[in-house]
Design a protein around this motif. Sequence first.
Motif, PDB file in Angstrom:
ATOM      1  N   PHE A   1       0.872  -1.175   0.000  1.00  0.00           N
ATOM      2  CA  PHE A   1       0.000   0.000   0.000  1.00  0.00           C
ATOM      3  C   PHE A   1       0.907   1.223   0.000  1.00  0.00           C
ATOM      4  CE2 PHE A   1      -2.633   3.172   2.367  1.00  0.00           C
ATOM      5  CZ  PHE A   1      -3.683   3.265   1.459  1.00  0.00           C
ATOM      6  N   HIS A   2       0.804   2.041  -1.055  1.00  0.00           N
ATOM      7  CA  HIS A   2       1.729   3.171  -1.247  1.00  0.00           C
ATOM      8  C   HIS A   2       0.989   4.497  -1.155  1.00  0.00           C
ATOM      9  CE1 HIS A   2       5.035   5.562  -2.762  1.00  0.00           C
ATOM     10  NE2 HIS A   2       4.213   6.094  -3.636  1.00  0.00           N
ATOM     11  N   TYR A   3       1.622   5.488  -0.539  1.00  0.00           N
ATOM     12  CA  TYR A   3       0.973   6.781  -0.346  1.00  0.00           C
ATOM     13  C   TYR A   3       2.022   7.882  -0.184  1.00  0.00           C
ATOM     14  CZ  TYR A   3       2.068   5.035   4.311  1.00  0.00           C
ATOM     15  OH  TYR A   3       2.713   4.496   5.385  1.00  0.00           O
TER      16      TYR A   3
ATOM     17  N   SER B   1       4.293   1.583   2.023  1.00  0.00           N
ATOM     18  CA  SER B   1       5.336   2.317   1.297  1.00  0.00           C
ATOM     19  C   SER B   1       4.994   3.802   1.308  1.00  0.00           C
ATOM     20  CB  SER B   1       5.427   1.801  -0.145  1.00  0.00           C
ATOM     21  OG  SER B   1       6.196   2.672  -0.952  1.00  0.00           O
ATOM     22  N   TYR B   2       5.971   4.636   1.679  1.00  0.00           N
ATOM     23  CA  TYR B   2       5.724   6.068   1.903  1.00  0.00           C
ATOM     24  C   TYR B   2       6.740   6.911   1.138  1.00  0.00           C
ATOM     25  CZ  TYR B   2       4.970  10.305   4.874  1.00  0.00           C
ATOM     26  OH  TYR B   2       4.692  11.559   5.369  1.00  0.00           O
TER      27      TYR B   2
ATOM     28  N   ILE C   1      10.407   3.627   2.978  1.00  0.00           N
ATOM     29  CA  ILE C   1      10.319   5.073   2.790  1.00  0.00           C
ATOM     30  C   ILE C   1      11.307   5.499   1.716  1.00  0.00           C
ATOM     31  CG2 ILE C   1      10.634   7.353   3.836  1.00  0.00           C
ATOM     32  CD1 ILE C   1       9.846   6.155   6.524  1.00  0.00           C
ATOM     33  N   LYS C   2      10.830   6.327   0.808  1.00  0.00           N
ATOM     34  CA  LYS C   2      11.694   6.938  -0.212  1.00  0.00           C
ATOM     35  C   LYS C   2      11.676   8.445  -0.012  1.00  0.00           C
ATOM     36  CE  LYS C   2      11.837   9.323  -4.207  1.00  0.00           C
ATOM     37  NZ  LYS C   2      11.108  10.565  -4.530  1.00  0.00           N
ATOM     38  N   ILE C   3      12.873   9.038   0.121  1.00  0.00           N
ATOM     39  CA  ILE C   3      12.979  10.481   0.277  1.00  0.00           C
ATOM     40  C   ILE C   3      14.080  11.029  -0.626  1.00  0.00           C
ATOM     41  CG2 ILE C   3      12.046  10.877   2.599  1.00  0.00           C
ATOM     42  CD1 ILE C   3      14.819  10.451   3.726  1.00  0.00           C
ATOM     43  N   SER C   4      14.030  12.329  -0.860  1.00  0.00           N
ATOM     44  CA  SER C   4      15.057  12.996  -1.654  1.00  0.00           C
ATOM     45  C   SER C   4      16.047  13.696  -0.736  1.00  0.00           C
ATOM     46  CB  SER C   4      14.406  14.020  -2.585  1.00  0.00           C
ATOM     47  OG  SER C   4      13.847  15.084  -1.826  1.00  0.00           O
ATOM     48  N   GLU C   5      17.152  14.145  -1.309  1.00  0.00           N
ATOM     49  CA  GLU C   5      18.138  14.893  -0.521  1.00  0.00           C
ATOM     50  C   GLU C   5      17.508  16.148   0.096  1.00  0.00           C
ATOM     51  OE1 GLU C   5      19.772  14.799  -4.445  1.00  0.00           O
ATOM     52  OE2 GLU C   5      21.761  14.864  -3.550  1.00  0.00           O
TER      53      GLU C   5
ATOM     54  N   ASN D   1      11.178  -0.097  13.008  1.00  0.00           N
ATOM     55  CA  ASN D   1      10.469  -1.116  12.227  1.00  0.00           C
ATOM     56  C   ASN D   1      10.630  -0.957  10.716  1.00  0.00           C
ATOM     57  OD1 ASN D   1       9.335  -2.351  14.581  1.00  0.00           O
ATOM     58  ND2 ASN D   1       7.909  -0.612  14.717  1.00  0.00           N
ATOM     59  N   LEU D   2      11.452  -0.010  10.301  1.00  0.00           N
ATOM     60  CA  LEU D   2      11.638   0.248   8.873  1.00  0.00           C
ATOM     61  C   LEU D   2      12.426  -0.883   8.224  1.00  0.00           C
ATOM     62  CD1 LEU D   2      10.977   2.480   6.801  1.00  0.00           C
ATOM     63  CD2 LEU D   2      13.192   3.515   7.324  1.00  0.00           C
ATOM     64  N   LYS D   3      11.977  -1.311   7.047  1.00  0.00           N
ATOM     65  CA  LYS D   3      12.667  -2.369   6.314  1.00  0.00           C
ATOM     66  C   LYS D   3      13.642  -1.807   5.277  1.00  0.00           C
ATOM     67  CE  LYS D   3       9.014  -5.856   6.757  1.00  0.00           C
ATOM     68  NZ  LYS D   3       8.120  -5.125   7.665  1.00  0.00           N
ATOM     69  N   LEU D   4      13.306  -0.634   4.701  1.00  0.00           N
ATOM     70  CA  LEU D   4      14.150  -0.064   3.647  1.00  0.00           C
ATOM     71  C   LEU D   4      13.933   1.442   3.581  1.00  0.00           C
ATOM     72  CD1 LEU D   4      16.043  -0.486   1.174  1.00  0.00           C
ATOM     73  CD2 LEU D   4      13.982  -0.817  -0.208  1.00  0.00           C
ATOM     74  N   LEU D   5      15.047   2.184   3.634  1.00  0.00           N
ATOM     75  CA  LEU D   5      15.019   3.631   3.443  1.00  0.00           C
ATOM     76  C   LEU D   5      15.811   3.948   2.186  1.00  0.00           C
ATOM     77  CD1 LEU D   5      14.359   6.525   4.462  1.00  0.00           C
ATOM     78  CD2 LEU D   5      16.498   6.427   5.771  1.00  0.00           C
ATOM     79  N   LEU D   6      15.176   4.625   1.249  1.00  0.00           N
ATOM     80  CA  LEU D   6      15.803   4.969  -0.029  1.00  0.00           C
ATOM     81  C   LEU D   6      15.949   6.477  -0.141  1.00  0.00           C
ATOM     82  CD1 LEU D   6      13.744   2.550  -2.300  1.00  0.00           C
ATOM     83  CD2 LEU D   6      16.147   2.285  -1.630  1.00  0.00           C
ATOM     84  N   VAL D   7      17.106   6.920  -0.581  1.00  0.00           N
ATOM     85  CA  VAL D   7      17.371   8.336  -0.814  1.00  0.00           C
ATOM     86  C   VAL D   7      17.692   8.528  -2.286  1.00  0.00           C
ATOM     87  CG1 VAL D   7      18.779  10.338  -0.214  1.00  0.00           C
ATOM     88  CG2 VAL D   7      18.292   8.586   1.525  1.00  0.00           C
ATOM     89  N   THR D   8      16.847   9.265  -2.997  1.00  0.00           N
ATOM     90  CA  THR D   8      17.096   9.508  -4.409  1.00  0.00           C
ATOM     91  C   THR D   8      17.977  10.738  -4.577  1.00  0.00           C
ATOM     92  OG1 THR D   8      14.969  10.674  -4.516  1.00  0.00           O
ATOM     93  CG2 THR D   8      15.007   8.383  -5.270  1.00  0.00           C
ATOM     94  N   GLU D   9      18.891  10.658  -5.540  1.00  0.00           N
ATOM     95  CA  GLU D   9      19.861  11.721  -5.777  1.00  0.00           C
ATOM     96  C   GLU D   9      19.841  12.187  -7.230  1.00  0.00           C
ATOM     97  OE1 GLU D   9      23.509   9.863  -4.440  1.00  0.00           O
ATOM     98  OE2 GLU D   9      23.189  10.579  -2.400  1.00  0.00           O
TER      99      GLU D   9
END
Length: 394
Positions: free
Chosen positions: A203-205, A234-235, A264-268, A293-301
């Motif tokens: 479930f993504h939001y 997914s956030y 979670i996916k976030i930008s710089e 409890n986070l399984k994966l944190l992604l940072v887009t560059e």
Amino acid sequence: MALHCAALSFSCTSLNPRVSGPSHRVWGPSSFLWKCSVKASGFSSPFPVSFPRFRLRGKALESGNGPLDADESPLVVCFGEMLIDFVPTTSGLSLAEAPAFKKAAGGAPANVAVGIARLGGASAFIGKVGEDEFGYMLADILKQNNVNNEGMRFDPGARTALAFVTLRKDGEREFMFYRNPSADMLLQEDELDLELIKKAKIFHYGSISLITEPCKSAHISAAKAAKDAGVILSYDPNLRLPLWPSAESAREGILSIWDTADIIKISEEEISFLTKGEDPYEDNVVRKLYHENLKLLLVTEGPEGCRYYTKEFSGRVKGLKVEPVDTTGAGDAFVAGILSQLASDTSLLQDENRLRDALRFANACGALTVTERGAIPALPTRETVLKALLNSVA
């Protein structure tokens, strides 16, 4: 990484004694190892390709002889806003200076839903649009792109949201929104398709649906229903500061649901914002945003690719180099790329090498999207992504 390759020709020899002969199927999660030579239509000449960093794995489909149906794929349900983006036909001008605008469907959660479907996955969108021409157009676009739109609602008293997007000379964007209020802000709890949400694998939001009531309560209720059903959350905060009453309310609102997300996916820029100006390139700063409890944190560059963080490992995956035209939807395409892989095989989260392969695929999705104007029109197919990856290693 499970690569679904309907439009590429794969000649494969199974290394599993129970499977023999060539295969041209769309593949799901791995259980059999294949030795493959690859030919792609659209190249100047067909040639065998070796993947130095990609190990293609395939699973023999035991039912039916055709490719894997989207209906059989794990479902990703995307919740939030869908709107009309008006993008200038000429880059580098202000909204007032732009001679014309190209109309395109947009809204981050809807972009992700279409991105997943275009990559061959199964997706659905839940949100609200106006009972107007634009609203019906958006519902049709989802249907045309094989996205389940049963969770869409139409508001007779509010218009579909509009966003005018300024493209600077470097392809980056500035926004002007028309939402006073728009229909997406008015989705109510009792309008949620909870059964659809409970069917999801992911479930993504985003965070825009948290800004005002009644949509905020609907968002929280939908996420709780998903969590209670064992669905992965997914956030992507997708910060749009002009939509929030203040910077502080944006920071507080985004972080209010932070600890419930699995991915979670976030930008710089979002790291700097959420940490009140700390260096987004410092791992110890990023780790501050990693909850228990986070399984994966992604940072887009952007063009540089992405960073990834789990409890066990972290690293960086380089991006695919392209000439940018319009960065609208690049982050959403990246999210679609990684979620399409994770929905099929969540064990990627425990295997760093395979996760890196999945992130290369996601990076390519994002890169290809910036080569065209608009978000949804620019989202790539799996065939296009794989061709780009083949070219990059040839």
